[in-house]
Motif scaffolding. Structure first.
Motif, PDB file in Angstrom:
ATOM      1  N   THR A  33       1.047  -1.137  -0.101  1.00 18.98           N
ATOM      2  CA  THR A  33      -0.313   0.176   0.473  1.00 18.98           C
ATOM      3  C   THR A  33       1.138   1.140   0.102  1.00 18.98           C
ATOM      4  O   THR A  33       1.792   1.721   0.707  1.00 18.98           O
ATOM      5  CB  THR A  33      -1.291   0.040   1.128  1.00 18.98           C
ATOM      6  N   PHE A  34       0.285   2.502  -0.874  1.00 18.34           N
ATOM      7  CA  PHE A  34       0.617   3.546  -1.011  1.00 18.34           C
ATOM      8  C   PHE A  34      -0.289   4.450  -0.760  1.00 18.34           C
ATOM      9  O   PHE A  34       0.627   6.114  -1.279  1.00 18.34           O
ATOM     10  CB  PHE A  34       2.011   4.163  -2.803  1.00 18.34           C
ATOM     11  N   TRP A  35      -0.881   4.365  -0.368  1.00 20.24           N
ATOM     12  CA  TRP A  35      -2.245   5.137  -0.400  1.00 20.24           C
ATOM     13  C   TRP A  35      -2.440   6.372   0.737  1.00 20.24           C
ATOM     14  O   TRP A  35      -2.685   7.395   0.457  1.00 20.24           O
ATOM     15  CB  TRP A  35      -3.983   4.814  -0.231  1.00 20.24           C
ATOM     16  N   PHE A  36      -1.830   6.296   1.690  1.00 17.36           N
ATOM     17  CA  PHE A  36      -2.442   6.914   3.014  1.00 17.36           C
ATOM     18  C   PHE A  36      -0.115   7.812   3.124  1.00 17.36           C
ATOM     19  O   PHE A  36       0.668   7.734   2.283  1.00 17.36           O
ATOM     20  CB  PHE A  36      -1.852   6.254   4.111  1.00 17.36           C
ATOM     21  N   GLY A  37      -0.788   8.870   3.842  1.00 15.19           N
ATOM     22  CA  GLY A  37       0.100  10.094   3.660  1.00 15.19           C
ATOM     23  C   GLY A  37       1.234  10.273   4.644  1.00 15.19           C
ATOM     24  O   GLY A  37       1.266  11.009   5.711  1.00 15.19           O
ATOM     25  N   GLU A  38       1.561   8.581   4.721  1.00 19.46           N
ATOM     26  CA  GLU A  38       3.076   8.644   6.055  1.00 19.46           C
ATOM     27  C   GLU A  38       4.306   7.914   5.408  1.00 19.46           C
ATOM     28  O   GLU A  38       4.107   7.269   5.081  1.00 19.46           O
ATOM     29  CB  GLU A  38       2.476   8.453   7.624  1.00 19.46           C
ATOM     30  N   ALA A 345      -3.015  -6.239  -9.350  1.00 14.60           N
ATOM     31  CA  ALA A 345      -1.668  -6.218  -8.826  1.00 14.60           C
ATOM     32  C   ALA A 345      -1.283  -6.166  -7.604  1.00 14.60           C
ATOM     33  O   ALA A 345       0.266  -6.394  -7.126  1.00 14.60           O
ATOM     34  CB  ALA A 345      -0.909  -4.823  -9.534  1.00 14.60           C
ATOM     35  N   ASP A 346      -2.458  -6.190  -6.599  1.00 16.22           N
ATOM     36  CA  ASP A 346      -1.764  -6.025  -5.235  1.00 16.22           C
ATOM     37  C   ASP A 346      -0.981  -5.566  -4.635  1.00 16.22           C
ATOM     38  O   ASP A 346      -0.559  -4.742  -4.229  1.00 16.22           O
ATOM     39  CB  ASP A 346      -1.024  -6.753  -4.700  1.00 16.22           C
ATOM     40  N   LEU A 347      -1.709  -3.584  -5.566  1.00 18.75           N
ATOM     41  CA  LEU A 347      -1.219  -2.705  -5.087  1.00 18.75           C
ATOM     42  C   LEU A 347      -2.121  -1.706  -5.350  1.00 18.75           C
ATOM     43  O   LEU A 347      -2.839  -1.802  -4.762  1.00 18.75           O
ATOM     44  CB  LEU A 347      -0.503  -1.775  -6.815  1.00 18.75           C
ATOM     45  N   GLY A 348      -1.674  -0.401  -3.407  1.00 18.48           N
ATOM     46  CA  GLY A 348      -2.684   0.180  -3.128  1.00 18.48           C
ATOM     47  C   GLY A 348      -2.248   1.153  -3.358  1.00 18.48           C
ATOM     48  O   GLY A 348      -1.104   1.939  -2.911  1.00 18.48           O
ATOM     49  N   LEU A 349      -3.007   2.217  -4.173  1.00 20.68           N
ATOM     50  CA  LEU A 349      -2.700   3.662  -4.590  1.00 20.68           C
ATOM     51  C   LEU A 349      -4.004   4.401  -4.023  1.00 20.68           C
ATOM     52  O   LEU A 349      -5.155   4.151  -4.448  1.00 20.68           O
ATOM     53  CB  LEU A 349      -2.268   3.754  -6.126  1.00 20.68           C
ATOM     54  N   ALA A 350      -3.712   5.555  -3.851  1.00 19.87           N
ATOM     55  CA  ALA A 350      -5.369   5.919  -3.171  1.00 19.87           C
ATOM     56  C   ALA A 350      -5.783   7.501  -4.909  1.00 19.87           C
ATOM     57  O   ALA A 350      -4.752   7.521  -6.112  1.00 19.87           O
ATOM     58  CB  ALA A 350      -5.106   7.868  -2.990  1.00 19.87           C
TER      59      ALA A 350
END
Ligand SMILES: Cc1ncc(COP(=O)(O)O)c(C=O)c1O
Length: 399
Positions: A33-38, A345-350
């Motif tokens: 996951t890359f969706w949250f800003g931290e 793709a098992d990929l977490g984007l916002a």
């Protein structure tokens, strides 16, 4: 009888579309996951240790509404040094997070029916907070020009008509990374002065700027005590303290007393031991902030190069912040695409739509991660784009 529901302004609020996508994947193993800003790292040890020490000293009581004398003095010294002009304690209020700083600022200056202008796309809270207070919010969109984002200042000033109550401007911007050029500040400030418009600057990413200098260009370097300028800020990003919930406001001194009263009725005060840790972050944290900035510069370069090497991907360069905001040719429904990326793709984007209609068609990647994690994410996106059966990848029916 009417059903027991919230008032219309609250019912009209849209739930976060980042959460909508993230919730759909909650508990699913293997999604990167890359969706949250931290950042993917914990707060630096010296800050955590100071909090533990303050707790063992028994600092568990209420503090002054505006924050402890220790932290307000530390913020005054830090901000005066950063912006090259004295910013006294009578201009500083401690808040229970950056988002709370924005809410208190809005409560202080925005009334029902007021017209508010915001530079968009932007982190949803910036526009939804004035809406909760029944203001009318109008966006002025950034433009994706070649390799970078830009603001047409003439268009912004034209939108700031006499009678407009406030401008909310977030720079460096979440999600685009656009950063207000230093030379554009004076014209915007002058215009706001002329028409009595409040300028609420969301400076949460000011230390995460990839240009020269210690900080992104700030209105606080120009604002006089009598200006209607408010800076909203946070310990979350530059000191990796997202979970601590601590921020601050810089205000005209004439507003301070009212903000103290608002703080009483919102949260009363921030936790004492958290404020002790924040004072340590300011006193000893410069080396950490420089290191973070170097790491994020490298991460930005890594993710940008990876994205730009993929077919059909357009990725303007962010000048600050911790996000790559990019689009894939043919994508018109970013929520649908984000959902497909989870499933296929098992990929977490916002999804870009989370940041307003101007963000539709775009995706946001928080790159504040170790290089291995960013590399694996890039690999998954690359594979998705080369093997995906239906292009354009979002919108379902290509017709
Ligand atoms: C533009 C912007 N402003 C304010 C905040 C608030 O930060 P916090 O509430 O964690 O202090 C965030 C967090 O993501 C943000 O992106």
């Amino acid at each position: 009888m009417l059903p027991p529901v919230a008032r219309p302004e609250v019912l009209a609020l849209r739930a976060s579309r980042i959460r909508e996508v993230a919730n759909a994947a909650w508990g699913r193993e293997g999604v990167l996951t890359f969706w949250f800003g931290e950042s993917d790292r914990a707060t630096p040890a010296f800050i955590r240790e100071r909090a533990a020490q303050a707790l063992s000293e028994g600092r568990t009581f209420y503090t002054h509404n505006l924050g402890t004398a220790e932290l307000r003095a530390a913020l005054s010294a830090y901000l005066s040094g950063l912006h090259g002009r004295p910013i006294g304690e009578r201009r500083i209020a401690v808040t229970n997070s950056g988002v709370s700083a924005l809410m208190i600022a809005a409560q202080a200056v925005v009334s029902p029916g007021d017209r508010v202008v915001a530079v968009t796309p932007v982190w949803p809270n910036v526009v939804e907070i004035p809406r909760i207070l029944s203001a009318q919010v109008e966006g002025v969109a950034l433009e994706a020009a070649q390799d970078s984002w830009r603001l047409d200042v003439g268009r912004l000033l034209a939108a700031l008509t006499p009678g407009t109550r406030a401008l909310f401007l977030n720079s460096p911007n979440n999600p685009t990374g656009w950063t207000l050029p230093a030379d554009d500040r004076a014209a915007i400030l002058e215009h706001c002065r002329k028409h009595g418009i409040w300028l609420v600057a969301d400076d949460v990413y000011e230390r995460i700027a990839f240009g020269p200098g210690r900080s992104a260009p700030s209105f606080l370097a120009l604002a006089e005590d009598g200006d209607r300028v408010i800076g909203a800020n946070s310990f979350s990003k530059a000191w990796r303290m997202t979970g601590w919930r601590l921020g601050w406001l810089v205000l005209p001194p004439a507003l301070l007393e009212s903000v103290g009263v608002l703080l009483e009725y919102n949260t009363s005060c921030a936790p004492d031991f958290v404020q002790a840790a924040a004072a340590a972050a300011l006193a000893q944290g410069e080396a950490h902030v420089s290191e973070l900035r170097a790491e994020l510069t490298a991460a930005r370069d890594q993710v940008l190069a990876g994205l730009r090497a993929m077919p059909g991907v357009e990725a303007p360069e962010p000048d600050g912040g911790m996000y790559a905001f990019f689009r894939i040719a043919g994508c018109t429904d970013s929520v649908a695409l984000a959902r497909r990326l989870i499933d296929e793709a098992d990929l977490g984007l916002a999804p870009g739509a989370a940041f307003g209609p101007e963000g539709e068609g775009w995706l946001r990647w928080c790159f504040a991660n170790r290089p291995e994690k960013n590399a694996l994410g890039l690999q998954r996106l690359g594979r998705f784009l080369t093997t995906s059966t239906a292009r354009p990848p979002a919108g379902g029916d290509p017709n």
